[in-house]
Design a protein around this motif. Structure first.
Motif, PDB file in Angstrom:
ATOM      1  N   GLU A   1      41.146  36.715  29.029  1.00 40.73           N
ATOM      2  CA  GLU A   1      41.856  35.652  29.738  1.00 40.73           C
ATOM      3  C   GLU A   1      40.897  34.812  30.569  1.00 40.73           C
ATOM      4  N   SER A   2      39.908  35.449  31.158  1.00 38.59           N
ATOM      5  CA  SER A   2      38.928  34.720  31.962  1.00 38.59           C
ATOM      6  C   SER A   2      38.134  33.735  31.109  1.00 38.59           C
ATOM      7  N   PHE A   3      37.670  34.197  29.945  1.00 37.57           N
ATOM      8  CA  PHE A   3      36.936  33.288  29.055  1.00 37.57           C
ATOM      9  C   PHE A   3      37.827  32.151  28.570  1.00 37.57           C
ATOM     10  N   ALA A   4      39.072  32.452  28.234  1.00 38.56           N
ATOM     11  CA  ALA A   4      39.999  31.415  27.780  1.00 38.56           C
ATOM     12  C   ALA A   4      40.224  30.390  28.883  1.00 38.56           C
ATOM     13  N   ASN A   5      40.377  30.867  30.118  1.00 36.71           N
ATOM     14  CA  ASN A   5      40.575  29.961  31.245  1.00 36.71           C
ATOM     15  C   ASN A   5      39.359  29.069  31.436  1.00 36.71           C
ATOM     16  N   TYR A   6      38.177  29.653  31.388  1.00 36.92           N
ATOM     17  CA  TYR A   6      36.944  28.874  31.532  1.00 36.92           C
ATOM     18  C   TYR A   6      36.847  27.820  30.437  1.00 36.92           C
ATOM     19  N   GLN A   7      37.116  28.206  29.191  1.00 41.23           N
ATOM     20  CA  GLN A   7      37.003  27.252  28.086  1.00 41.23           C
ATOM     21  C   GLN A   7      38.024  26.133  28.217  1.00 41.23           C
ATOM     22  N   ASN A   8      39.255  26.484  28.538  1.00 38.11           N
ATOM     23  CA  ASN A   8      40.302  25.466  28.644  1.00 38.11           C
ATOM     24  C   ASN A   8      40.086  24.528  29.819  1.00 38.11           C
ATOM     25  N   GLU A   9      39.677  25.089  30.942  1.00 38.88           N
ATOM     26  CA  GLU A   9      39.580  24.289  32.165  1.00 38.88           C
ATOM     27  C   GLU A   9      38.241  23.573  32.341  1.00 38.88           C
ATOM     28  N   TYR A  10      37.198  24.028  31.660  1.00 37.57           N
ATOM     29  CA  TYR A  10      35.887  23.445  31.929  1.00 37.57           C
ATOM     30  C   TYR A  10      35.117  23.098  30.659  1.00 37.57           C
ATOM     31  N   GLU A  11      34.896  24.103  29.813  1.00 34.17           N
ATOM     32  CA  GLU A  11      33.991  23.898  28.686  1.00 34.17           C
ATOM     33  C   GLU A  11      34.506  22.867  27.693  1.00 34.17           C
TER      34      GLU A  11
ATOM     35  N   ARG B   1      27.942  36.118  32.575  1.00 29.57           N
ATOM     36  CA  ARG B   1      27.421  37.113  33.530  1.00 29.57           C
ATOM     37  C   ARG B   1      28.390  37.306  34.693  1.00 29.57           C
ATOM     38  N   GLU B   2      28.934  36.225  35.218  1.00 27.31           N
ATOM     39  CA  GLU B   2      29.858  36.321  36.346  1.00 27.31           C
ATOM     40  C   GLU B   2      31.159  37.029  35.967  1.00 27.31           C
ATOM     41  N   ILE B   3      31.687  36.736  34.790  1.00 27.54           N
ATOM     42  CA  ILE B   3      32.928  37.378  34.349  1.00 27.54           C
ATOM     43  C   ILE B   3      32.705  38.876  34.178  1.00 27.54           C
ATOM     44  N   TYR B   4      31.591  39.255  33.580  1.00 30.29           N
ATOM     45  CA  TYR B   4      31.330  40.683  33.410  1.00 30.29           C
ATOM     46  C   TYR B   4      31.063  41.378  34.746  1.00 30.29           C
ATOM     47  N   LYS B   5      30.450  40.689  35.698  1.00 26.00           N
ATOM     48  CA  LYS B   5      30.301  41.265  37.043  1.00 26.00           C
ATOM     49  C   LYS B   5      31.668  41.555  37.642  1.00 26.00           C
ATOM     50  N   LEU B   6      32.584  40.615  37.507  1.00 29.40           N
ATOM     51  CA  LEU B   6      33.936  40.801  38.035  1.00 29.40           C
ATOM     52  C   LEU B   6      34.667  41.914  37.300  1.00 29.40           C
ATOM     53  N   ALA B   7      34.435  42.035  36.009  1.00 26.49           N
ATOM     54  CA  ALA B   7      35.138  43.037  35.208  1.00 26.49           C
ATOM     55  C   ALA B   7      34.640  44.454  35.467  1.00 26.49           C
TER      56      ALA B   7
ATOM     57  N   ILE C   1      43.321  35.522  38.563  1.00 26.45           N
ATOM     58  CA  ILE C   1      43.418  36.303  37.334  1.00 26.45           C
ATOM     59  C   ILE C   1      43.030  37.753  37.587  1.00 26.45           C
ATOM     60  N   LYS C   2      41.916  37.972  38.268  1.00 24.67           N
ATOM     61  CA  LYS C   2      41.456  39.340  38.516  1.00 24.67           C
ATOM     62  C   LYS C   2      42.474  40.121  39.329  1.00 24.67           C
TER      63      LYS C   2
END
Length: 94
Positions: A46-56, A80-86, A17-18
């Motif tokens: 998109e990262s949060f949506a991916n995390y929610q769909n695939e894991y949460e 924290r990890e998503i914002y580090k990447l962003a 994604i990144k």
């Protein structure tokens, strides 16, 4: 709901994604602050949506008293990890 699945989701965010969003930035000859911010915000969404769909969502389906606190810790970690990447140095296009 495994640790391995979470790692797989985070790796997808970081390496797939990144990279797609960084390529959008690189393809632009000149980019303003507002446009960069917009692209970065799209990456975060998109990262949060991916995390929610695939894991949460799988985790929530199995939520109980014992793992509610664990889910909160995972959410803080992923955020924290998503914002580090962003906001890492790769977004600084010279």
């Amino acid at each position: 709901m495994s640790k391995e699945k979470l790692i797989k989701v985070l790796n997808r965010i970081q390496y797939s994604i990144k990279e797609n969003y960084l390529n959008k930035v690189k393809e632009t000859d000149t980019i303003g602050f507002e446009e960069l911010t917009s692209i970065r915000n799209q990456f975060i969404q998109e990262s949060f949506a991916n995390y929610q769909n695939e894991y949460e969502n799988e985790f929530i389906d199995n939520l109980n008293k014992d793992n509610t606190e664990l889910l909160s810790k995972i959410q803080v970690f992923v955020t924290r990890e998503i914002y580090k990447l962003a906001y890492d140095e790769k977004w600084n296009i010279a």
